[in-house]
Design an enzyme around this catalytic site. Sequence first.
Site, mmCIF file in Angstrom:
data_model
loop_
_atom_site.group_PDB
_atom_site.id
_atom_site.type_symbol
_atom_site.label_atom_id
_atom_site.label_comp_id
_atom_site.label_asym_id
_atom_site.label_seq_id
_atom_site.Cartn_x
_atom_site.Cartn_y
_atom_site.Cartn_z
ATOM 1 N N LYS A 52 0.840 -1.208 0.000
ATOM 2 C CA LYS A 52 0.000 0.000 0.000
ATOM 3 C C LYS A 52 0.871 1.254 0.000
ATOM 4 O O LYS A 52 0.633 2.205 -0.745
ATOM 5 C CB LYS A 52 -0.931 -0.013 1.229
ATOM 6 N N GLN A 96 -4.013 -1.504 10.061
ATOM 7 C CA GLN A 96 -4.019 -2.835 9.435
ATOM 8 C C GLN A 96 -4.560 -3.888 10.408
ATOM 9 O O GLN A 96 -4.094 -3.989 11.549
ATOM 10 C CB GLN A 96 -2.593 -3.192 8.980
ATOM 11 N N ASP A 119 -10.539 2.910 4.929
ATOM 12 C CA ASP A 119 -10.845 1.484 4.812
ATOM 13 C C ASP A 119 -12.355 1.253 4.793
ATOM 14 O O ASP A 119 -12.813 0.155 4.469
ATOM 15 C CB ASP A 119 -10.250 0.709 6.008
#
Length: 293
Positions: A52, A96, A119
Amino acid sequence: MAIIDGKLISLQIQDEIALEVNAIKEKGGKVPHLAAVIVGNDGASETYVGAKVKACDKIGFKSTLVKLEENTTEQELLHIVEGLNKDADIDGYIVQLPLPKHINEQKIVEAIDPKKDVDGFHPQNVGRMALNLPAYLPATPYGIMQLLERYKIDTAGKNCVVIGRSHIVGSPMSILMARNTVPGNCTVTMCHSRTKNLKEFTLNADIVIVALGKPEFVTADMLKDGVVVIDVGITRVPSDQTKSGFKLLGDVKYDEVAAKASYITPVPGGVGPMTIASLLMNTLKASKKEIYL
Ligand code: NAD
């Protein structure tokens, strides 16, 4: 049969964003800035976050990686999250998952400012998505919607079966496909582990989206001719045919299903590469304040 090339579309999207970032820079505007928080040393998570951050660098975004020790406390992580919420230079960030067991994931997700939740996991964004309001969409479903849109796949009035009801794929996918949008506007049936006679549903489907994590679970006899197949599953299985000793399998028995399908996503190279493109699209939206005015 046409193959839906997620790798190609993901690169196209990244090129489009890079052009936009260049234009922003030329005008002296603020460069989009994504931060990623990782706790502990989980190999897979490190790979995902690394990819990412690399993608951000490639398209000209600013990126910040916050790497924390495995024994970071929930309180310490909440403090970091608070700092990222307040940091005016950071447009969006991700924490994450999974987090180490001693940290309550839901508590962390809910502490993220929804305006920076690229997200799309915060309940406020999930609720906005369900209400068809502007929202950050979770990466995998957003990527699938992009694939359907860019391949101009007709969805209005079609029967769509989603297999799997996870919060990250199946559930949001079924909401998005049922919304009065393009793509969308399907009659959606969501199937899961307790569904009886799954085949009865899949045989009636024009579009099947499979996200259950069981390699080659969906076979040709479960589908009708001309079906559109989106295979989200990725499972690593041992293989003596590859140098690495393993290969990746989707949830669909690819060769026989491809012969019947009008469109199909391969594994790898279908849905997987779209995840990063979605995150970058969400970050660009965050920097342009497109979702929350
Ligand atoms: P999950 O384990 O959270 O959910 C699996 C779902 O499948 C459950 O809702 C369960 O009810 C359903 N299920 C299980 N057995 C079933 C059966 N026999 N019949 C019908 N439904 C059944 O999984 P997830 O996180 O949604 O991931 C699913 C797969 O997609 C995994 O292989 C995962 O690795 C992959 N995945 C890929 C991407 C990507 O970027 N391509 C992203 C996320 C997940």
